[in-house]
Scaffold this motif. Sequence first.
Motif, short mmCIF file in Angstrom:
data_model
loop_
_atom_site.label_atom_id
_atom_site.label_comp_id
_atom_site.label_asym_id
_atom_site.label_seq_id
_atom_site.Cartn_x
_atom_site.Cartn_y
_atom_site.Cartn_z
N CYS A 34 0.89 -1.26 0.02
CA CYS A 34 0.22 -0.01 0.05
C CYS A 34 0.94 1.12 0.10
O CYS A 34 1.80 1.45 0.83
CB CYS A 34 -0.74 -0.10 1.32
SG CYS A 34 -1.69 1.54 1.61
N THR A 35 0.66 2.17 -0.80
CA THR A 35 1.36 3.23 -1.02
C THR A 35 0.56 4.59 -0.32
O THR A 35 1.18 5.69 -0.62
CB THR A 35 1.73 3.63 -2.70
OG1 THR A 35 0.63 3.76 -3.07
CG2 THR A 35 2.71 2.58 -2.94
N CYS A 36 -0.53 4.45 0.00
CA CYS A 36 -1.32 5.54 0.59
C CYS A 36 -0.70 6.00 1.95
O CYS A 36 0.00 5.36 2.60
CB CYS A 36 -2.77 5.10 1.03
SG CYS A 36 -3.54 4.22 -0.31
N THR A 72 -8.05 1.04 -1.08
CA THR A 72 -7.38 1.56 -2.50
C THR A 72 -6.61 0.64 -3.06
O THR A 72 -6.59 0.64 -4.48
CB THR A 72 -6.96 2.96 -2.01
OG1 THR A 72 -7.72 3.54 -0.99
CG2 THR A 72 -6.82 3.65 -3.26
N CYS A 73 -5.50 0.22 -2.53
CA CYS A 73 -4.36 -0.44 -3.03
C CYS A 73 -4.41 -2.14 -3.29
O CYS A 73 -3.63 -2.66 -3.75
CB CYS A 73 -3.32 0.03 -2.54
SG CYS A 73 -2.65 1.42 -2.12
N TYR A 126 -9.09 1.00 6.74
CA TYR A 126 -8.40 1.37 5.32
C TYR A 126 -9.62 1.10 4.31
O TYR A 126 -10.30 -0.13 4.32
CB TYR A 126 -7.21 0.05 5.11
CG TYR A 126 -6.48 0.48 3.59
CD1 TYR A 126 -5.72 1.51 3.75
CD2 TYR A 126 -6.74 -0.62 2.75
CE1 TYR A 126 -5.15 1.85 2.28
CE2 TYR A 126 -6.09 -0.29 1.72
CZ TYR A 126 -5.46 0.73 1.57
OH TYR A 126 -4.86 1.02 0.12
ZN ZN Z 1 -3.10 2.13 -0.18
#
Ligand code: ZN
Length: 268
Positions: free
Chosen positions: A92-94, A120-121, A117
């Motif tokens: 996850c890059t969030c 998203t990823c 969470y």
């Molecule tokens: Zn993410």
Amino acid sequence: MITRFAPSPTGPLHLGHAFSAITAHDAAKAADGRFLLRIEDTDTTRARPEWEAQIYDDLTWLGLSWEEPVLRQSDNVPAYEAALAGLPTFACTCNRADIRAALSAPQENYGPDGLIYPGTCRNAGHPTQGAAVRLDMSAAVTALPKELQWFKDDTAQSYSSMRLIAEVGDIVLARRDTGIAAYHLAVVVDDAAQGITDVVRGADLEDATVIHVALQHLLALPTPRYHHHRLIRDDAGKRLAKRDDARAISKYRADGATPEDIRALVGL
Ligand code: ZN
Ligand code: GLU
């Protein structure tokens, strides 16, 4: 009975820590058991050797003794990596702002690990390099028993594992900044490695227990018994912060307090 005290060396030990350490220590001694120490220093951005040295000094002064060697989490990273490799995860890059922006009502999306969470990823296939690693909770739940069960003191607790998806979500297992195991993964691996039978810790961590029981199932580790003690508050009734220098044991020591005074101050 084997208990432990697991401080993070990110600031001075304060009255709340002393209460937690004495409670875990005395429970083990009363049962003719063992008391262990663990230094939770995986947050390498904040952990300092001076704080670790101060922990040993303050605990010794309080009259506590523990078995050697002390487990230091920064020495146990391969064990966390091995555990992580066996779990359903994604990179996850969030950042926090991304997560808040993706949630329609962030204030209503809090679980025991903070913001839940939004996923998203989950299917993005990001490389793990420089990313956080999250547990894919929906995948994890398929490998869990329908009911998670554990003991709080002598009372059986039960939690439907399906609830983890909405109430806990895809928790972080390895941090983006340090690449090292996050708290939940490290604590579960280490409680098993140290053979802890009874986790004695503050009521603030009670909601996280269900995460730990789930991880124990996924990693085929035993579930200890959990005990949650009251939290020590300051005169204004506020919970002591992690860095509450005014309540630091070292400050009381410098002011001439005795270990008995500390016990009395925390109501022991
Ligand atoms: Zn993410
Ligand atoms: N290292 C944690 C803390 O200082 C305690 C973790 C635990 O007792 O499970 O808050």
